[in-house]
Design a protein around this motif. Structure first.
Motif, mmCIF file in Angstrom:
data_model
loop_
_atom_site.group_PDB
_atom_site.id
_atom_site.type_symbol
_atom_site.label_atom_id
_atom_site.label_comp_id
_atom_site.label_asym_id
_atom_site.label_seq_id
_atom_site.Cartn_x
_atom_site.Cartn_y
_atom_site.Cartn_z
ATOM 1 N N GLU A 77 0.823 -1.211 0.000
ATOM 2 C CA GLU A 77 0.000 0.000 0.000
ATOM 3 C C GLU A 77 0.859 1.263 0.000
ATOM 4 O O GLU A 77 0.572 2.228 0.695
ATOM 5 C CB GLU A 77 -0.933 0.004 1.208
ATOM 6 N N GLN A 79 3.828 1.724 1.180
ATOM 7 C CA GLN A 79 4.764 1.836 2.292
ATOM 8 C C GLN A 79 5.812 0.726 2.215
ATOM 9 O O GLN A 79 5.465 -0.452 2.044
ATOM 10 C CB GLN A 79 4.039 1.726 3.636
ATOM 11 N N ILE A 81 7.811 -1.792 3.828
ATOM 12 C CA ILE A 81 7.743 -2.479 5.124
ATOM 13 C C ILE A 81 8.930 -3.416 5.339
ATOM 14 O O ILE A 81 8.965 -4.149 6.321
ATOM 15 C CB ILE A 81 6.433 -3.283 5.240
ATOM 16 N N LEU A 92 -0.403 -2.543 10.434
ATOM 17 C CA LEU A 92 -0.521 -2.985 9.050
ATOM 18 C C LEU A 92 -0.903 -4.455 8.944
ATOM 19 O O LEU A 92 -1.419 -4.894 7.910
ATOM 20 C CB LEU A 92 0.801 -2.745 8.305
ATOM 21 N N ARG A 93 -0.646 -5.211 9.998
ATOM 22 C CA ARG A 93 -0.971 -6.642 9.961
ATOM 23 C C ARG A 93 -2.478 -6.866 9.875
ATOM 24 O O ARG A 93 -2.919 -7.963 9.510
ATOM 25 C CB ARG A 93 -0.385 -7.345 11.178
ATOM 26 N N ASP A 95 -4.241 -5.545 7.675
ATOM 27 C CA ASP A 95 -4.520 -5.563 6.239
ATOM 28 C C ASP A 95 -3.764 -6.640 5.484
ATOM 29 O O ASP A 95 -3.931 -6.794 4.275
ATOM 30 C CB ASP A 95 -4.174 -4.204 5.623
#
Length: 340
Positions: A77, A79, A81, A92-93, A95
């Motif tokens: 998205e 970003q 990571i 974020l986990r 998603d």
């Protein structure tokens, strides 16, 4: 679909050190994943196939940061990571979730279904309008389980039902991306079809994006939009499902497809089975240049000295091979394929 990829993986690698002696001196490295790149668009399904030990599962765990990459980047998205701290990664986990291969070992036998599926709500500190129990029961119904099974334990369910419980846990926080690692390999054939159809229905209903890791090309063909073929830590071909299955470009892909069972006896007798010679080389010491050249019937001297790049053709199909199969001639005035 969005014009920007939901997930973008670039030159991803994972090398596991090999140590020796009391001092644990490193004497080598297992190159489980070595320079993998691909994009996944919102709402699509990318299938990842290959022989056991090719790096499929390791790739999935690197994407979800269950393993730390040795190199490369993972952008989700928008970003990066790849080296994000666990504190920043935690939100974020929600998603980005994973369905694990074995429904027998991935569920805690000491916990009830309600506790297992409700765990993501408690870990993320999420409150629901009608309480966690109601939310869990709604999810169980969504995956085809009886909501009244909330207080039962995993050992009271069949393999297919256990995998549905694992899928329910994955869906609890309504993720955008799901990495499904061999989601049906541990199930009976009749149950496999039910779970595959469930995943397809959930994708349509919830707008999910999948990366499906599997060795069964029949399963991947049924559920995927695009397919990536891995061999010894590298992607050797990526293409749309139809073009890859009907006209594969890489010899290894062609060999894999020749082994897929065909229900029609006439089709079986007419198809030529390609039998690869030798074993898969060790990822501790892979062959130089093209890693498939030791088993390839088309290999020439250049395959042993120059590594082929994953090149994109005019139709978007990508292949890493000096002598691809089923490749149309390049018309005059059309540029040669470029590295992708």
């Amino acid at each position: 679909m969005s014009a920007e990829p939901l997930l973008s993986v670039t030159d991803l690698s994972k090398h596991f050190p090999v140590t020796k002696g009391l001092l644990k001196r490193q004497v080598g490295a297992v190159k489980a994943v070595d320079g993998v790149s691909f994009d996944v668009m919102q709402g699509e399904t990318l299938g990842v196939v290959g022989e056991s030990g090719c790096g499929k599962t390791t790739t999935g765990r690197l994407i979800t940061r269950l393993l730390e990459p040795s190199g490369g980047t993972v952008v989700f998205e928008g970003q990066d990571i790849t080296h994000m701290s666990q504190k920043r990664l935690r939100p974020l986990r929600r998603d980005m979730q994973m369905i694990f291969q074995d429904p027998y070992s991935s569920l805690n036998p000491r916990h009830t279904v309600g506790t297992i599926v409700g765990a993501p709500f408690h870990i993320q500190g999420i409150k629901t309008e009608h309480g966690v129990k109601r939310a869990v029961q709604d999810i169980l119904a969504l995956v085809g389980l009886n909501p009244e099974h909330y207080n039962r334990y995993p050992h009271e369910f069949s393999g297919g039902q256990r995998q549905r419980i694992g899928i329910a846990r994955t869906l609890a926080l309504k993720p955008r991306l799901i990495i499904a690692d061999e989601p049906v390999s541990a199930l009976d054939v009749s149950i496999q079809a039910q779970v595959v159809n469930l995943l397809a229905d959930l994708q349509e209903e919830l707008g999910l994006t999948y990366v499906v890791i599997a060795h069964d090309l029949s399963v991947v063909r049924h559920i995927s939009d695009r397919v990536a073929v891995m061999y010894l830590g590298k992607i050797v071909e990526i293409g749309r499902r139809k073009s890859l299955y009907t006209a594969p470009l890489h010899p290894y892909t062609n060999a894999l497809l020749s082994a897929v069972p065909i229900p029609d006896p006439r089709g079986r007798s007419e198809r030529e089975r390609i039998r690869l010679q030798g074993d898969v080389p060790s990822p501790l010491n892979p062959p130089p240049a093209c890693r498939f050249h030791t088993r390839c019937w088309k290999a020439q001297d250049v395959c042993k000295t120059v590594e082929p790049v994953l090149a994109e053709r005019a139709d978007g199909h990508q292949v890493a091979c000096h002598f691809p199969e089923n490749a149309p001639a390049v018309p005059d005035g059309v540029p040669e394929p470029t590295a992708g």
